[in-house]
Design a protein around this motif. Structure first.
Motif, PDB file in Angstrom:
ATOM      1  N   GLN A  68       0.829  -1.212   0.000  1.00  7.69           N
ATOM      2  CA  GLN A  68       0.000   0.000   0.000  1.00  7.69           C
ATOM      3  C   GLN A  68       0.861   1.257   0.000  1.00  7.69           C
ATOM      4  OE1 GLN A  68      -2.695  -0.209   3.321  1.00  7.69           O
ATOM      5  NE2 GLN A  68      -3.964  -1.787   2.409  1.00  7.69           N
ATOM      6  N   ILE A  69       1.871   1.272   0.840  1.00 16.96           N
ATOM      7  CA  ILE A  69       2.766   2.437   0.910  1.00 16.96           C
ATOM      8  C   ILE A  69       3.559   2.585  -0.386  1.00 16.96           C
ATOM      9  CG2 ILE A  69       4.885   3.280   2.034  1.00 16.96           C
ATOM     10  CD1 ILE A  69       3.676   2.405   4.683  1.00 16.96           C
ATOM     11  N   ARG A  71       2.631   1.721  -3.394  1.00 24.58           N
ATOM     12  CA  ARG A  71       1.744   2.292  -4.425  1.00 24.58           C
ATOM     13  C   ARG A  71       1.543   3.787  -4.203  1.00 24.58           C
ATOM     14  NH1 ARG A  71      -1.004  -2.696  -3.883  1.00 24.58           N
ATOM     15  NH2 ARG A  71      -2.416  -1.813  -2.330  1.00 24.58           N
ATOM     16  N   GLU A  72       1.350   4.172  -2.947  1.00 28.83           N
ATOM     17  CA  GLU A  72       1.128   5.583  -2.624  1.00 28.83           C
ATOM     18  C   GLU A  72       2.332   6.436  -3.038  1.00 28.83           C
ATOM     19  OE1 GLU A  72      -1.347   7.276  -1.556  1.00 28.83           O
ATOM     20  OE2 GLU A  72      -2.771   5.871  -0.682  1.00 28.83           O
ATOM     21  N   GLU A  75       2.928   6.871  -6.874  1.00 27.20           N
ATOM     22  CA  GLU A  75       1.960   7.723  -7.580  1.00 27.20           C
ATOM     23  C   GLU A  75       2.241   9.188  -7.253  1.00 27.20           C
ATOM     24  OE1 GLU A  75      -1.817   6.387  -6.260  1.00 27.20           O
ATOM     25  OE2 GLU A  75      -1.744   4.494  -7.358  1.00 27.20           O
ATOM     26  N   LYS A  87      -1.488  13.210   0.184  1.00 22.22           N
ATOM     27  CA  LYS A  87      -0.754  11.982  -0.109  1.00 22.22           C
ATOM     28  C   LYS A  87       0.163  11.606   1.055  1.00 22.22           C
ATOM     29  CE  LYS A  87      -0.051  10.050  -3.602  1.00 22.22           C
ATOM     30  NZ  LYS A  87      -0.614   8.801  -4.183  1.00 22.22           N
ATOM     31  N   ASN A  90      -1.703  10.413   4.145  1.00 26.86           N
ATOM     32  CA  ASN A  90      -2.188   9.052   3.952  1.00 26.86           C
ATOM     33  C   ASN A  90      -1.076   8.027   4.179  1.00 26.86           C
ATOM     34  OD1 ASN A  90      -4.100   7.106   3.352  1.00 26.86           O
ATOM     35  ND2 ASN A  90      -3.766   7.207   1.153  1.00 26.86           N
ATOM     36  N   VAL A  91       0.099   8.316   3.628  1.00 27.69           N
ATOM     37  CA  VAL A  91       1.252   7.422   3.796  1.00 27.69           C
ATOM     38  C   VAL A  91       1.667   7.367   5.267  1.00 27.69           C
ATOM     39  CG1 VAL A  91       3.703   7.077   3.245  1.00 27.69           C
ATOM     40  CG2 VAL A  91       2.104   7.748   1.447  1.00 27.69           C
ATOM     41  N   LYS A  94      -0.455   5.065   7.288  1.00 20.45           N
ATOM     42  CA  LYS A  94      -0.227   3.650   6.974  1.00 20.45           C
ATOM     43  C   LYS A  94       1.119   3.152   7.519  1.00 20.45           C
ATOM     44  CE  LYS A  94      -2.997   3.010   2.770  1.00 20.45           C
ATOM     45  NZ  LYS A  94      -3.931   4.107   2.962  1.00 20.45           N
TER      46      LYS A  94
END
Length: 207
Positions: A68-69, A71-72, A75, A87, A90-91, A94
């Motif tokens: 997940q991290i 991918r974040e 992007e 962004k 969010n990281v 996580k």
């Protein structure tokens, strides 16, 4: 008296216009600065996840929190500074779970330590990028440092695989068993001494 009211209204209007002009000017400055910061961060927002050994790659591919991290970070936001801020937030949320969810085969202090450090760097980036006056140089430095920590996590995992693959020298396992046997015998002997002393004390007390 009748002239005072229109004069007061005129003065109030002039002051209000002046305040609005100052606010608009300040807002324009902030907007230009944020646009410049956005462009600079866009140039530097490149996170590299190294190629690793097959055993590491297999474990990481099933490690949901890491994926997940990954991918974040891969992007890149394309719209505004606010998109970068969201962004990173969010990281940051996580990254707390990384050291707690590391695959069992790599769940050792060295790997967990790397993950904790990575989490700390991400938290710092989250803090600085949300400041009203964003320190651009510090943000760029943290992006580079996060990249180094990501590299460090992979390096540490590769080392685990390498160490496991090193064959034990002839007789090493026998020596380990012998040492374990000696330790157990020594512990048993010490326990017997303590038990005898306790028994003697008990007898002396009864007398």
């Amino acid at each position: 008296m009748k002239y005072l009211i229109p004069l007061f209204i005129l003065l109030t209007t002039l002051i209000s216009c002046e305040d609005n002009d100052k606010q608009n000017e300040e807002s324009t400055k902030i907007s230009k600065k944020n646009d410049a910061i956005f462009k600079e961060i866009s140039k530097k927002w490149q996170f590299t996840f190294p190629e690793s050994k097959p055993e590491v790659k297999a474990s990481i591919s099933e490690w949901n929190e890491w994926q997940q991290i990954k991918r974040e970070l891969e992007e890149k936001p394309k719209t505004s500074l606010l998109a970068f801020q969201m962004k990173v937030k969010n990281v940051s949320e996580k990254s707390d779970s990384l050291s707690l969810t590391v695959p069992e085969s790599f769940n050792i202090p060295q790997v967990r330590s790397r993950l904790v450090t990575l989490n700390t760097k991400i938290k710092s980036l989250d803090t600085y990028i949300h400041l009203e006056d964003i320190p651009q140089k510090r943000v760029i430095t943290l992006i580079n440092e996060i990249n180094e920590e990501i590299k460090g996590v992979y390096t540490q995992m590769d080392e685990v695989v390498i160490k496991k693959a090193i064959p034990k020298e002839i007789g090493e396992e026998i020596m380990i068993r012998a040492l374990d046997t000696t330790r157990l015998a020594r512990k048993k002997f010490q326990d017997e001494i303590i038990e005898n002393k306790d028994q003697q004390k008990s007898e002396e007390t009864e007398e």
